[in-house]
Write a protein that holds these residues in place. Structure first.
Motif, PDB file in Angstrom:
ATOM      1  N   VAL A 122       0.819  -1.216   0.000  1.00 56.35           N
ATOM      2  CA  VAL A 122       0.000   0.000   0.000  1.00 56.35           C
ATOM      3  C   VAL A 122       0.853   1.266   0.000  1.00 56.35           C
ATOM      4  O   VAL A 122       0.357   2.344  -0.344  1.00 56.35           O
ATOM      5  N   LEU A 123       2.129   1.158   0.369  1.00 61.41           N
ATOM      6  CA  LEU A 123       3.015   2.328   0.365  1.00 61.41           C
ATOM      7  C   LEU A 123       3.706   2.538  -0.975  1.00 61.41           C
ATOM      8  O   LEU A 123       4.249   3.616  -1.229  1.00 61.41           O
ATOM      9  N   ALA A 124       3.709   1.530  -1.832  1.00 65.32           N
ATOM     10  CA  ALA A 124       4.451   1.612  -3.089  1.00 65.32           C
ATOM     11  C   ALA A 124       3.767   2.580  -4.057  1.00 65.32           C
ATOM     12  O   ALA A 124       2.578   2.456  -4.340  1.00 65.32           O
ATOM     13  N   ASP A 125       4.533   3.533  -4.574  1.00 63.62           N
ATOM     14  CA  ASP A 125       4.023   4.412  -5.622  1.00 63.62           C
ATOM     15  C   ASP A 125       4.150   3.739  -6.978  1.00 63.62           C
ATOM     16  O   ASP A 125       3.375   3.994  -7.897  1.00 63.62           O
ATOM     17  N   ASN A 126       5.136   2.847  -7.109  1.00 59.83           N
ATOM     18  CA  ASN A 126       5.383   2.146  -8.353  1.00 59.83           C
ATOM     19  C   ASN A 126       4.510   0.894  -8.425  1.00 59.83           C
ATOM     20  O   ASN A 126       4.523   0.065  -7.512  1.00 59.83           O
ATOM     21  N   LEU A 127       3.743   0.751  -9.497  1.00 61.23           N
ATOM     22  CA  LEU A 127       2.827  -0.376  -9.613  1.00 61.23           C
ATOM     23  C   LEU A 127       3.563  -1.703  -9.778  1.00 61.23           C
ATOM     24  O   LEU A 127       3.015  -2.761  -9.435  1.00 61.23           O
ATOM     25  N   GLY A 128       4.777  -1.676 -10.283  1.00 63.88           N
ATOM     26  CA  GLY A 128       5.586  -2.882 -10.324  1.00 63.88           C
ATOM     27  C   GLY A 128       5.968  -3.345  -8.934  1.00 63.88           C
ATOM     28  O   GLY A 128       5.918  -4.543  -8.616  1.00 63.88           O
ATOM     29  N   LEU A 129       6.342  -2.398  -8.073  1.00 66.29           N
ATOM     30  CA  LEU A 129       6.668  -2.730  -6.690  1.00 66.29           C
ATOM     31  C   LEU A 129       5.426  -3.216  -5.954  1.00 66.29           C
ATOM     32  O   LEU A 129       5.517  -4.119  -5.104  1.00 66.29           O
ATOM     33  N   LEU A 130       4.281  -2.636  -6.266  1.00 62.50           N
ATOM     34  CA  LEU A 130       3.024  -3.109  -5.685  1.00 62.50           C
ATOM     35  C   LEU A 130       2.802  -4.578  -6.037  1.00 62.50           C
ATOM     36  O   LEU A 130       2.441  -5.391  -5.168  1.00 62.50           O
ATOM     37  N   TRP A 131       3.036  -4.947  -7.294  1.00 62.92           N
ATOM     38  CA  TRP A 131       2.866  -6.335  -7.702  1.00 62.92           C
ATOM     39  C   TRP A 131       3.836  -7.248  -6.945  1.00 62.92           C
ATOM     40  O   TRP A 131       3.450  -8.326  -6.485  1.00 62.92           O
ATOM     41  N   VAL A 132       5.087  -6.829  -6.816  1.00 66.82           N
ATOM     42  CA  VAL A 132       6.087  -7.626  -6.099  1.00 66.82           C
ATOM     43  C   VAL A 132       5.658  -7.847  -4.647  1.00 66.82           C
ATOM     44  O   VAL A 132       5.781  -8.957  -4.103  1.00 66.82           O
ATOM     45  N   ALA A 133       5.147  -6.793  -4.014  1.00 66.24           N
ATOM     46  CA  ALA A 133       4.742  -6.901  -2.609  1.00 66.24           C
ATOM     47  C   ALA A 133       3.564  -7.854  -2.445  1.00 66.24           C
ATOM     48  O   ALA A 133       3.530  -8.659  -1.499  1.00 66.24           O
ATOM     49  N   VAL A 134       2.598  -7.796  -3.348  1.00 63.09           N
ATOM     50  CA  VAL A 134       1.453  -8.714  -3.272  1.00 63.09           C
ATOM     51  C   VAL A 134       1.914 -10.152  -3.493  1.00 63.09           C
ATOM     52  O   VAL A 134       1.448 -11.089  -2.832  1.00 63.09           O
ATOM     53  N   GLU A 135       2.838 -10.348  -4.424  1.00 65.35           N
ATOM     54  CA  GLU A 135       3.397 -11.685  -4.641  1.00 65.35           C
ATOM     55  C   GLU A 135       4.147 -12.158  -3.398  1.00 65.35           C
ATOM     56  O   GLU A 135       4.094 -13.351  -3.038  1.00 65.35           O
ATOM     57  N   ALA A 136       4.830 -11.247  -2.713  1.00 64.83           N
ATOM     58  CA  ALA A 136       5.541 -11.611  -1.487  1.00 64.83           C
ATOM     59  C   ALA A 136       4.586 -12.100  -0.409  1.00 64.83           C
ATOM     60  O   ALA A 136       4.911 -13.021   0.357  1.00 64.83           O
TER      61      ALA A 136
END
Length: 496
Positions: A122-136
């Protein structure tokens, strides 16, 4: 606390607690985990007070606006209840010998990493990082679902990994489509996936590629959010995971996955208009409500009953998001917070019922009010909160979703949706009435951990969660301004 410190605290606190969990005694580590979750809640409050009437707080790849701050509050509030209840859950497992030292440390470490991954999403501004975090979150929670290492829990973990990985893979394709259209529009490097940049330059994006991306994103992240038809992992995973983990998965993880859909909706609506995403969300909402209502009727396991209830509530959240008005989005965000608190208490209470009776079957739990009145009281109040009865906040949010749907001209859709909600209400009420008020029967599913019921200290985190949910149903206080600002962010009226 400065806003920059508050921006990083939801990541630093749980990671530090995870490291300490491997070094110190388990009971002390469990309480440090509670403190880390409370620190996330505190950080959310600071960020909320900062960004409600001011620009977003930005630091590198991290960004917090009103929507982010609200989600951090949800993670912190539900995390505090779950981790606090987890202290007593660990003590109960230690008493029966079900928890060795390494298993306890692994559990505490993974729970904190779970909180950190959701905070990063939820803190990621980058949507790629958002995807990585959800996968994590998928990787971490897979081990938590299979924590008990029984055949059923391992099977549920594998099912969870396979289905959610397929969903996250589909979401990855959607992310690639967004990146491709952003690059074609002139963006470069990581900027092509920055949410702020995409919102500000939405009119330059290719509509056809964006339309494909919107469908893939909804199907992909909708899988992780428990929306039909990709919901099959949820009942198994929630029923087999330790109760505090089920509380986090149902109360927060599903909402974090839906948060990703909200972020993309702001972009896709600016490119395509709201009609396309609205149609997809209505289909997903009605399918989820129908699946939950029909399967709740014949449910025999109370933890699975709560899991199907989560599918129902995610359907309501999708319905409100489809309506898309300011009232609807505000009600959706309040629903996210109220459902998180109510479901956290319900799952933690279910875990204590399992410890007291030795069975998760509804037919094996009868007359709970007579045998364990404090536990029965907290569980019944949690069910009232989940069912959307006053004074709990889900009553207000469901009324808001219904009003918004009618005002937007979606009368038939809203009527069908709430008819299914009523069916689910009746099914849960029938099952829970027998559990709480029925004639006591002998336990048939296993040996109880605490035949005398949980201690009063184990009920305390449940009482705190219920008090918070009831308070939100009576007054929002300063959260009203934050909810309004977060709704404006979803609708595209964000501050850069």
């Amino acid at each position: 606390m400065t806003p920059t410190v508050a921006l990083h605290l939801p990541l630093v606190a749980p990671v530090a607690a995870a490291i300490l969990s491997m070094l110190i005694r388990r009971r002390a580590a469990a309480w440090i985990g509670v403190a880390a979750a409370a620190a996330i809640l505190l950080a959310g409050g600071v960020l909320g007070a900062t960004v409600t009437d001011a620009p977003a707080v930005v630091s590198g790849l991290l960004r917090a606006d009103a929507l982010t701050a609200l989600m951090i509050i949800v993670i912190g509030a539900v995390g505090t209840v779950a981790c606090w209840a987890g202290v007593h859950h660990l003590a109960a497992e230690t008493t029966t010998g079900d928890h060795n030292a390494d298993g306890g440390r692994r559990y505490l470490t993974l729970v904190q990493l779970f909180l950190a991954a959701m905070s990063l999403a939820v803190l990621a501004d980058n949507l790629g990082l958002l995807w990585v975090a959800v996968e994590a979150t998928t990787v971490v929670t897979a081990f938590l679902v299979g924590h008990h290492r029984t055949r059923a829990s391992v099977e549920a973990a594998w099912k969870y990994v396979v289905l959610c990985s397929v969903g996250i893979g589909i979401a990855f394709l959607g992310t690639v489509c967004v990146y491709a259209t952003a690059v074609a529009a002139g963006a470069h490097g990581t900027t092509a996936l920055d949410w702020t940049h995409l919102v500000n330059h939405a009119t330059t994006l290719d509509p056809d590629l964006t339309r494909l991306a919107a469908g893939l994103i909804l199907l992909g992240f909708g899988t992780k959010a428990g929306l039909a038809p990709m919901h099959a992992w949820l009942p198994d995973a929630h029923s087999q995971a330790p109760a505090p983990v089920s509380a986090l998965m149902s109360g927060v993880l599903l909402s974090v996955a839906f948060y990703a859909i909200l972020r993309y909706k702001t972009i896709t609506d600016a490119v395509l208009g709201p009609a396309y995403t609205r149609t997809l969300l209505i289909i997903a909402a009605l399918a989820s409500l129908a699946v939950a209502a029909l399967l709740l009727i014949a449910q025999r396991d109370y933890k699975r009953m709560l899991a199907y209830s989560s599918i129902e509530h995610m359907g309501l959240i999708a319905l409100g998001t489809a309506t898309g008005s300011r009232l609807a989005i505000t009600a959706v965000l309040l629903h996210v917070l109220g459902h998180g608190l109510g479901k956290a208490v319900a799952f933690c209470g279910a875990g204590q019922i399992l410890a007291a009776t030795g069975s998760s079957r509804i037919t094996a739990v009868r007359g709970l009010a007579g045998r364990h009145p404090a536990l029965a009281g907290s569980f019944s109040l949690a069910l009232l909160a989940v069912l959307g009865l006053p004074p709990f906040s889900l009553f207000a949010s469901e009324i808001g979703i219904a009003r918004a749907g009618m005002a937007a001209g979606h009368g038939w859709t809203t009527a069908i949706a709430f008819a299914l909600v009523l069916l689910a209400f009746a099914a849960i009420s029938r099952h829970s009435a027998g559990m709480l008020l029925g004639a006591p029967t002998a336990t048939t599913g296993g040996q109880p951990v605490h035949a005398d019921g949980p201690r009063a200290t184990a009920i305390l985190p449940l009482a705190v969660g219920l008090a918070a949910a009831a308070t939100l149903g009576v007054t929002l206080g300063p959260l009203q301004d934050l909810l309004d600002a977060a709704a404006d962010t979803v609708l595209g009226g964000h501050r850069p």
